[in-house]
Structure formats: structure tokens, C-alpha cells
Design a protein around this motif. Structure first.
Motif, short mmCIF file in Angstrom:
data_model
loop_
_atom_site.label_atom_id
_atom_site.label_comp_id
_atom_site.label_asym_id
_atom_site.label_seq_id
_atom_site.Cartn_x
_atom_site.Cartn_y
_atom_site.Cartn_z
N SER A 158 -6.62 1.54 -1.67
CA SER A 158 -7.76 1.26 -0.79
C SER A 158 -8.17 -0.22 -0.85
N VAL A 159 -8.02 -0.83 -2.00
CA VAL A 159 -8.32 -2.27 -2.12
C VAL A 159 -7.33 -3.08 -1.30
N VAL A 160 -6.07 -2.69 -1.35
CA VAL A 160 -5.03 -3.40 -0.58
C VAL A 160 -5.27 -3.20 0.92
N VAL A 161 -5.62 -1.99 1.31
CA VAL A 161 -5.85 -1.70 2.73
C VAL A 161 -7.07 -2.46 3.23
N ALA A 162 -8.12 -2.52 2.44
CA ALA A 162 -9.33 -3.24 2.87
C ALA A 162 -9.11 -4.74 2.91
N GLY A 163 -8.53 -5.30 1.86
CA GLY A 163 -8.37 -6.75 1.79
C GLY A 163 -7.18 -7.27 2.55
N ALA B 106 0.84 -1.21 0.00
CA ALA B 106 0.00 0.00 0.00
C ALA B 106 0.87 1.26 0.00
N ALA B 107 1.93 1.26 0.81
CA ALA B 107 2.82 2.42 0.85
C ALA B 107 3.51 2.63 -0.50
N LEU B 108 3.96 1.56 -1.14
CA LEU B 108 4.60 1.68 -2.45
C LEU B 108 3.63 2.21 -3.51
N ILE B 109 2.39 1.79 -3.46
CA ILE B 109 1.39 2.30 -4.41
C ILE B 109 1.19 3.79 -4.22
N LEU B 110 1.09 4.23 -2.97
CA LEU B 110 0.89 5.65 -2.70
C LEU B 110 2.12 6.47 -3.08
N ILE B 111 3.31 5.94 -2.82
CA ILE B 111 4.54 6.63 -3.21
C ILE B 111 4.62 6.75 -4.73
N ALA B 112 4.24 5.70 -5.44
CA ALA B 112 4.24 5.75 -6.91
C ALA B 112 3.24 6.79 -7.42
N GLY B 113 2.10 6.93 -6.75
CA GLY B 113 1.12 7.95 -7.13
C GLY B 113 1.65 9.36 -6.95
N VAL B 114 2.31 9.60 -5.84
CA VAL B 114 2.91 10.92 -5.60
C VAL B 114 4.03 11.16 -6.62
N TRP B 115 4.85 10.16 -6.86
CA TRP B 115 5.96 10.30 -7.80
C TRP B 115 5.44 10.65 -9.20
#
Length: 170
Positions: A139-144, A35-44
Motif C-alpha cells: 500500500s505504501v508503494v501504491v500510494a507513493g 507492488a506486484a512482487l511484494i504481493l506475490i511474495a506475501g501469497v508465496w
């Protein structure tokens, strides 16, 4: 009165509890990292254009009138609005659904190039679209994976709101 558990049964359950705790920790660590890597990629991905659109003080700002569009980019003359900005015969803007031939857009010139990005509310929201997609995916990763449904709903709602706002303003 509840009968006492035999010592042999209690000693067999201790390793099971320890391995279950280790598996839970491993799942939380792995899914938290994803989840953190997905969010970092979004910011990047968003940060490629976001600083130029959001922090316009001291940057070249003006308008582009789109005269020609190719498969991926559109071009046109640049008319400066800010002091110190110079007119250009041809600048390049990414072709998106919102960029149409014959229309004018307010833009910011990327430093050291002839590439421009949209400015104003539409440009700011459009620059953060990758982050909106990352919020939805995370959000899918955080939920599941993490089983944090409230946090996942907040992330998904924020991502949907960002994508909807970008769609409406463009």
C-alpha cells in the motif's frame, strides 16, 4: 484573442512532453512491478501452510497437547480426530506467541512429516499473516509510487483487518 505560439517554442516543448510521458510510464511500470512482487511474495509465504489449514478434507486432523517448548518449536503428543489419522507420541508445531506449554490445540498434520499447523479460524488467519504484511507494505508503494491513494487505503485497511483478526483469534 490569444496570440499564436511561435513555431520554435512549440518544437522545443514536444521533446519535453515526450520525455515526461516516458518518465511517467517508467515510474508506473517500475512501481507496479515492485507492488506486484511484494504481493506475490506475501501469497508465496502464506501458501506454505494455508492449503493444509483451509482444505482439510482428507487430511489428518487432531489435537496436540504442548508438553515442551524450545526456542523455535514446541512438541507434544498428537491425538487423532479424523478417520485414518494415527496417534503420534511427538509432533512439532512452530512456537508463536499463541502456543503455550500445557495447552491443547486443534491441528492438521503436514503430509509426510511430523509437523502440524493450527486449524480452524485461528489457523486460517494465522497462515495469511504474511499476506497482511505484504498488503501493508504494498500500500505504501501504491500510494507513493503509483499515486493511487484510494487503492492504497483499501490495501492498507485490508492488511490491518487481516492482522487484527489474526491477533484477536489467536
Amino acid at each position: 484573442m490569444i496570440p499564436a505560439m511561435p513555431a520554435a517554442t512549440a518544437s522545443r516543448q514536444a521533446p519535453r512532453q515526450a520525455s515526461a510521458a516516458a518518465l511517467r510510464f517508467g515510474r508506473v511500470a517500475a512501481m507496479g512491478t515492485v507492488a506486484a512482487l511484494i504481493l506475490i511474495a506475501g501469497v508465496w509465504a502464506s501458501w506454505r501452510t494455508a492449503p493444509y489449514v483451509m482444505l482439510t478434507k482428507g487430511r489428518e486432523t487432531g489435537t496436540i497437547e504442548v508438553t515442551r517448548c524450545g526456542a523455535d518449536t514446541c512438541t507434544g503428543p498428537y491425538t487423532p480426530v479424523s478417520q485414518g489419522s494415527t496417534a503420534r507420541e511427538r509432533v512439532v508445531i512452530d512456537r508463536t506467541v499463541a502456543v503455550k506449554k500445557g495447552r491443547s490445540y486443534t491441528v492438521v498434520v503436514m503430509p509426510g512429516s511430523d509437523e502440524v499447523v493450527r486449524s480452524g479460524p485461528a489457523g486460517i488467519l494465522y497462515s495469511w499473516v504474511p499476506m497482511g504484511g505484504a498488503l501493508l507494505l504494498a500500500s505504501v508503494v501504491v500510494a507513493g509510487g503509483l499515486r493511487r491513494t484510494r487503492a492504497a487505503w483499501v490495501m492498507a485497511g485490508t492488511g490491518i483487518a487481516l492482522l487484527t483478526a489474526a491477533f484477536v483469534t489467536i
